[in-house]
Structure formats: C-alpha cells, structure tokens
Design an enzyme around this catalytic site. Structure first.
Site, short mmCIF file in Angstrom:
data_model
loop_
_atom_site.label_atom_id
_atom_site.label_comp_id
_atom_site.label_asym_id
_atom_site.label_seq_id
_atom_site.Cartn_x
_atom_site.Cartn_y
_atom_site.Cartn_z
N GLY A 230 0.43 -0.75 -4.20
CA GLY A 230 -0.69 -1.67 -4.07
C GLY A 230 -0.64 -2.37 -2.73
O GLY A 230 0.02 -1.88 -1.80
N SER A 231 -1.30 -3.50 -2.64
CA SER A 231 -1.43 -4.17 -1.34
C SER A 231 -0.13 -4.87 -0.95
O SER A 231 0.71 -5.19 -1.81
CB SER A 231 -2.57 -5.18 -1.42
OG SER A 231 -2.23 -6.18 -2.36
N CYS A 286 -4.29 4.59 1.34
CA CYS A 286 -3.26 3.81 2.04
C CYS A 286 -3.01 4.40 3.43
O CYS A 286 -2.80 3.68 4.39
CB CYS A 286 -1.98 3.78 1.23
SG CYS A 286 -1.36 5.42 0.81
N GLU A 381 -4.99 -4.49 7.31
CA GLU A 381 -5.45 -3.27 6.65
C GLU A 381 -6.90 -3.45 6.22
O GLU A 381 -7.23 -4.40 5.49
CB GLU A 381 -4.61 -2.98 5.40
CG GLU A 381 -5.13 -1.77 4.65
CD GLU A 381 -4.31 -1.42 3.40
OE1 GLU A 381 -4.00 -2.34 2.62
OE2 GLU A 381 -4.02 -0.23 3.23
P1 NAD Z 1 -3.53 -4.63 -5.43
O1 NAD Z 1 -2.33 -5.10 -4.70
O2 NAD Z 1 -4.69 -5.52 -5.50
O3 NAD Z 1 -3.14 -4.27 -6.95
C1 NAD Z 1 -2.12 -3.32 -7.24
C2 NAD Z 1 -1.64 -3.57 -8.67
O4 NAD Z 1 -0.91 -4.80 -8.72
C3 NAD Z 1 -2.77 -3.69 -9.70
O5 NAD Z 1 -2.42 -3.01 -10.88
C4 NAD Z 1 -2.84 -5.19 -9.91
O6 NAD Z 1 -3.40 -5.56 -11.15
C5 NAD Z 1 -1.38 -5.57 -9.83
N1 NAD Z 1 -1.10 -6.99 -9.60
C6 NAD Z 1 -1.88 -7.91 -8.99
N2 NAD Z 1 -1.27 -9.13 -8.99
C7 NAD Z 1 -0.08 -8.96 -9.60
C8 NAD Z 1 1.00 -9.85 -9.93
N3 NAD Z 1 0.97 -11.12 -9.59
N4 NAD Z 1 2.07 -9.35 -10.57
C9 NAD Z 1 2.13 -8.04 -10.89
N5 NAD Z 1 1.12 -7.15 -10.65
C10 NAD Z 1 0.03 -7.61 -9.99
O7 NAD Z 1 -3.92 -3.21 -4.77
P2 NAD Z 1 -5.20 -2.30 -5.06
O8 NAD Z 1 -6.40 -2.95 -4.45
O9 NAD Z 1 -5.27 -1.86 -6.47
O10 NAD Z 1 -4.83 -1.00 -4.20
C11 NAD Z 1 -5.08 -0.87 -2.84
C12 NAD Z 1 -3.83 -1.15 -2.04
O11 NAD Z 1 -2.80 -0.23 -2.41
C13 NAD Z 1 -4.02 -0.94 -0.54
O12 NAD Z 1 -3.38 -1.96 0.14
C14 NAD Z 1 -3.35 0.40 -0.28
O13 NAD Z 1 -2.92 0.59 1.04
C15 NAD Z 1 -2.22 0.34 -1.25
N6 NAD Z 1 -1.72 1.69 -1.53
C16 NAD Z 1 -0.51 2.04 -1.00
C17 NAD Z 1 -0.03 3.33 -1.20
C18 NAD Z 1 1.30 3.73 -0.65
O14 NAD Z 1 1.82 4.74 -1.09
N7 NAD Z 1 1.87 3.00 0.29
C19 NAD Z 1 -0.79 4.24 -1.95
C20 NAD Z 1 -2.01 3.84 -2.48
C21 NAD Z 1 -2.47 2.55 -2.25
#
Ligand code: NAD
Length: 480
Positions: A230-231, A286, A381
């Site tokens: 995630g982010s 990503c 990003e």
């Molecule tokens: P996000 O960070 O908003 O959410 C990711 C996950 O974390 C979701 O399931 C969300 O509900 C959960 N989350 C949010 N707050 C949390 C907390 N306090 N505690 C635990 N879990 C929590 O990301 P997104 O918008 O779903 O995805 C896009 C991001 O993911 C982009 O930044 C992208 O670059 C990244 N990404 C990285 C890769 C990699 O391999 N490096 C691959 C795909 C996506």
C-alpha cells in the site's frame, strides 16, 4: 449481500460497504464488513489451526495450491470480470492479472520443496567450539505462525496470491484484509481455496477498515508477521507499531519510478514503452514510470511524440475490449489529480490533455512538459495518469534528478551504450533497474521491492516470501 470469510465459514455482519464500479460510479456489490471482534476471532482460529496445518506434509499443502490454480482456471473469466468491475482495471489487463495469480499458485507449489530445503554444515572444519569433529549440525525451516496480509486496491488478485500462496506453502496461517474498494476478488479467491481443500481456520478474508481490521491485525500479539502492500504513509505507520510486538515485516510501499532516456536511445521504443508504463491502469501501478527524464538533445522530439501518443490513448469503459485507459478508483483520486496538475501549471509546467471517459471516475491522460523539482508531481507519488517530463544534459544530472525523491522502487534507463547503462544502474536508488524496457517489469518468483520509503523488511516474491516468512533453525547432534 456478500459475506466475509471467517476461518472458512461465510458470515454476514451488521456493517456493510457498497463497493462502487469506478467505470460507472454506481454500486457494484454490497459486502459485509468485519470489525475488531471478527478480526480477533479470525486470528484465534488461525492460531488454533496453525499446529496441525504446519505439520501437514508439504505435498498435501502444495496439492491444495495446485487444486486452487485449477479451480481459478475454471473460473478465470468470472474472476477477471469481478476484478475489472470493482477496480476499474480494463478487462484485458484484468485477465492478465488473473492469469498471473493462477501461475503464482502453480509456481509456489512447484518451487516450495526446493526453497524450503535445509542444509548440513561441515562444522568439523572449525576448531571452535571444541568437539566439532563429533557433531552433525543441520538446519531446518519452520513457519512463523499467523500472518496478517494487508492488500492495496490495485492488484486484488495478484497481491492476494503473493501474500497467501507462499505463506500456505510454508505452513503459516493467514488473515487477509483486502482494500474496501476491491474486496470481492479476494472473497472469491478465499472461497476457491476452501473448495480446494484448505482446512478450516487456516485462512480468513476480512473486508474492513484500516482503523478496525487493520489495527487489530497490526496490534494483536498472536500475529507473527505482516505482509503489507500500500502507500508509504500507511506502511510506515503500520511498521512502527508492528515492530513493538516483534512481528516479521514485508512492507511494499509507494514509488515514483524514473525513466531516463539518453540521446542514443531507440526513440520509438522509449516513447512506446514510457507511454504504456505511465498510463496503463490509468497510472495506478506502484511501478508506473512516474517521472520521465530526457536528454536535452532529443527532448523536443521526444515530447512531441509522447504527447501525440498520450492524446491518442483510448480512454473509457473498462469492460470494452479496446480500452487502454480506464477510470481512477474514486472521486477522491480524481480530485488529487486535479490538484497535482494545478500545482504543475502554477509552477511553470505546460499541460497537454488527452481523452476523457464518461460517467465514472475518469481523468484524462495528462502530460506536464517542463517539469521541475518544485512540483508535487516530481516529489510525491502521483497515483493517476499524469506524466511529468523534464530534461537533463549530463548523466550525473539525470541520476541526481532520478534520486531526488524519498522513494526507490524501480527505474528504467534507455540507451544503446551498455557501459553507460551499467554506470547509471549502479548509481540509481532503486530495488531494480530495467535497461531499455519498462519499469513495470516484474517476475513473480523473484524478489520485488524498493529502497528508501518504497520498501521495508523482506522483499516480495515467491521464493523471498517463503524465506522471509519462515525461520531457519539449527539443530546440533553429538554423534559420539
Ligand atoms: P493504502 O495505503 O491507502 O491502503 C493499503 C491497505 O492498508 C488497505 O487495505 C487499507 O485499508 C489498509 N490500511 C489503511 N490504514 C490502515 C491502518 N491504520 N492500519 C492497517 N491497515 C490500514 O494504499 P492503496 O491506495 O490501497 O494502494 C495504492 C498504494 O499501494 C500506492 O502507494 C502504490 O504505490 C502502493 N503499491 C505498492 C506496491 C509495491 O509492491 N511496492 C504494489 C502495489 C501498490
């Protein structure tokens, strides 16, 4: 209404979410949401089932993975349509993702017995500690226990497969928290795993908020490892809490991958690949090529060609077979793009805009010419279809610009000079440098991840996940 999967049982809860189809902006499915209680319960079930599951012969666990791949193959189109409907990913790309996820289950089943091998050590080669000549020392790999898997919205099938298949092969049990934007694909995959013979308790799929389900997974002491994608802000905050209970971490976070194009590059190839690398899935990958850095001698020509290709992209309904660029995941994401483009324009960028889709959360492919390091698009990003292009005159200048963000996921270099490519590759801050090809390249068996604020802990990949999420234990026997 679609139930959550709690240790193999389908459970309807009080809370629910309307998952929206980003292509239409209208509700797609109503899904039950888990809260802290259901999460605690799922973790308990995973802990209780761990003892038996981890002692199951590897061949039995890999049979479940093979059967899962087979059932996914039978339901390939249904999975692709579900994925495209909830994520807005164009159907052709959704099919590719499902195929990759199927392959991932197969490759895990194939590779596990080799990756999880232990070794024997020639301790009789060491004088200290005394008595080594009589000892046999060997190592075995053991699973960690309950793993929390937190998924992003953008790869609901592939991310699920990466986080679940290698962990099951190792003998870990898994609690999955998909994104609330794209939970349906994960629920279908959870259902398929149980149909393939997964013992009850081993896996739960819990759509729910980060604040409730996510926090419980991160704070619960029974969870021994976290695999997160995630982010960067969410990932770093999770990591800082998870280390307090000694959890093993695999954090795959955001990126702003640079593409460096030198004057001797094959221009046609560089343009074709960098347009696709930035605009595929509306820029929501990503490792999209999010910043394009071009040598000043070819800059004008490159920009002209890049803009004309970006304007010609077919934008629209993700279900249309011809669509190249679909919608963004939400209205909020569209607002973020508007802010980023406004910032670029105010700071001297020249803006070119492509086609726009109708009805859902669309934002047109947009190019920012004359991008500079003060702009948000060059610092942070940008998770959408905005391509900043900037120029450089020396390779050192290009490397400094490329390394100027806090991220370091992947990078691409286009040149016909292999020595230059290798010199630049050595200097770039990145988990992988791709020469004359797309930043989007990824091999699912190999370690994938970033440096800086793009990655923390172990890398994700079939082999590296199995190694990170297992423990190497030495056993010494005195044979006298
Ligand atoms: P996000 O960070 O908003 O959410 C990711 C996950 O974390 C979701 O399931 C969300 O509900 C959960 N989350 C949010 N707050 C949390 C907390 N306090 N505690 C635990 N879990 C929590 O990301 P997104 O918008 O779903 O995805 C896009 C991001 O993911 C982009 O930044 C992208 O670059 C990244 N990404 C990285 C890769 C990699 O391999 N490096 C691959 C795909 C996506």
């Amino acid at each position: 209404m679609i139930p959550i999967i709690l240790g193999g049982e389908k459970v309807f809860t009080q809370d629910k979410v309307d998952v929206v189809n980003p292509g239409t902006g209208r509700p797609f499915k109503e899904i039950s949401l888990a809260g802290r209680d259901e999460t605690r319960h799922a973790i308990e079930l995973a802990e209780e089932s761990f003892h038996e599951f981890s002692r199951m012969p590897l061949s039995e666990r890999t049979k479940i993975l093979w059967r899962t791949a087979g059932l996914m193959e039978e339901r390939r189109e249904e999975l692709a349509v579900a994925l495209a409907s909830e994520s807005g990913k164009p159907i052709r790309d959704a099919r590719v993702e499902v195929t990759r996820a199927i392959q991932l289950f197969k490759s895990t089943a194939e590779e596990a017995k080799v990756v999880l091998e232990g070794k024997t050590f020639r301790v009789d080669g060491y004088e200290y500690p005394p008595g080594n000549e009589r000892r046999l020392v060997l190592s075995v790999r053991e699973p960690l226990g309950v793993i929390g898997a937190i998924l992003p919205f953008n790869f609901p099938a592939n991310s699920f497969a990466h986080k679940v298949a290698p962990n099951l092969a190792v003998g870990n049990t898994v609690v999955v928290k998909p994104s609330t934007s794209t939970p349906f694909t994960s629920l279908l995959l959870g259902e398929i795993l149980y149909e393939a013979g997964l013992p009850k308790g081993v896996l739960s799929v819990l759509p729910g908020s980060g604040d409730l389900v996510g926090t419980e997974i991160v704070e619960n002491k029974k969870v021994k490892g976290i695999t997160f994608t995630g982010s960067t802000p969410v990932g770093t905050s999770i990591a800082s809490k998870a280390v307090l209970s000694g959890k093993r971490l695999m954090m795959e976070m955001g990126g702003s991958d640079p593409i460096l194009i030198f004057e001797d590059a094959d221009l046609e190839r560089a343009v074709t690949i960098s347009v696709k690398a930035r605009f595929e899935y509306a820029g929501q990958n990503c490792n999209s090529g999010k910043r394009i850095l071009v040598h000043d001698k070819i800059y004008e020509k490159f920009v002209r060609e890049y803009v004309s290709r970006a304007k010609a992209l077919r934008v629209g309904d993700p279900m249309n077979e011809e669509t190249e660029v679909g919608p963004l995941i939400s209205a909020k994401a569209v607002n973020e793009m508007e802010d980023a483009v406004r910032d670029s324009s105010e700071k001297g960028g020249k803006i070119y805009v492509g086609n726009k889709g109708n009805g859902g959360f669309y934002f047109p492919p947009t190019v920012v010419e004359n991008a500079n390091l003060d702009m948000v698009v060059m610092k942070k990003e940008i998770f959408g279809p905005v391509a900043p292009i900037s120029k450089f005159s020396t390779w050192r200048e290009a490397v400094d610009m490329a390394n100027s963000t806090e991220y370091g996921l992947q990078a691409a270099v286009f040149t016909s000079n292999l020595k230059l490519a290798l010199n630049v590759a050595r200097e770039l801050k990145a988990g992988a440098v791709i020469v004359n090809d797309s930043t989007r390249l990824r091999w699912d068996s190999l370690p994938f991840g970033g440096v800086g604020l793009s990655g923390l802990g172990g890398r994700e990949g079939i082999r590296s996940t199995m190694l990170t999420m297992s423990e190497e234990k030495l056993i010494s026997v005195d044979l006298e």
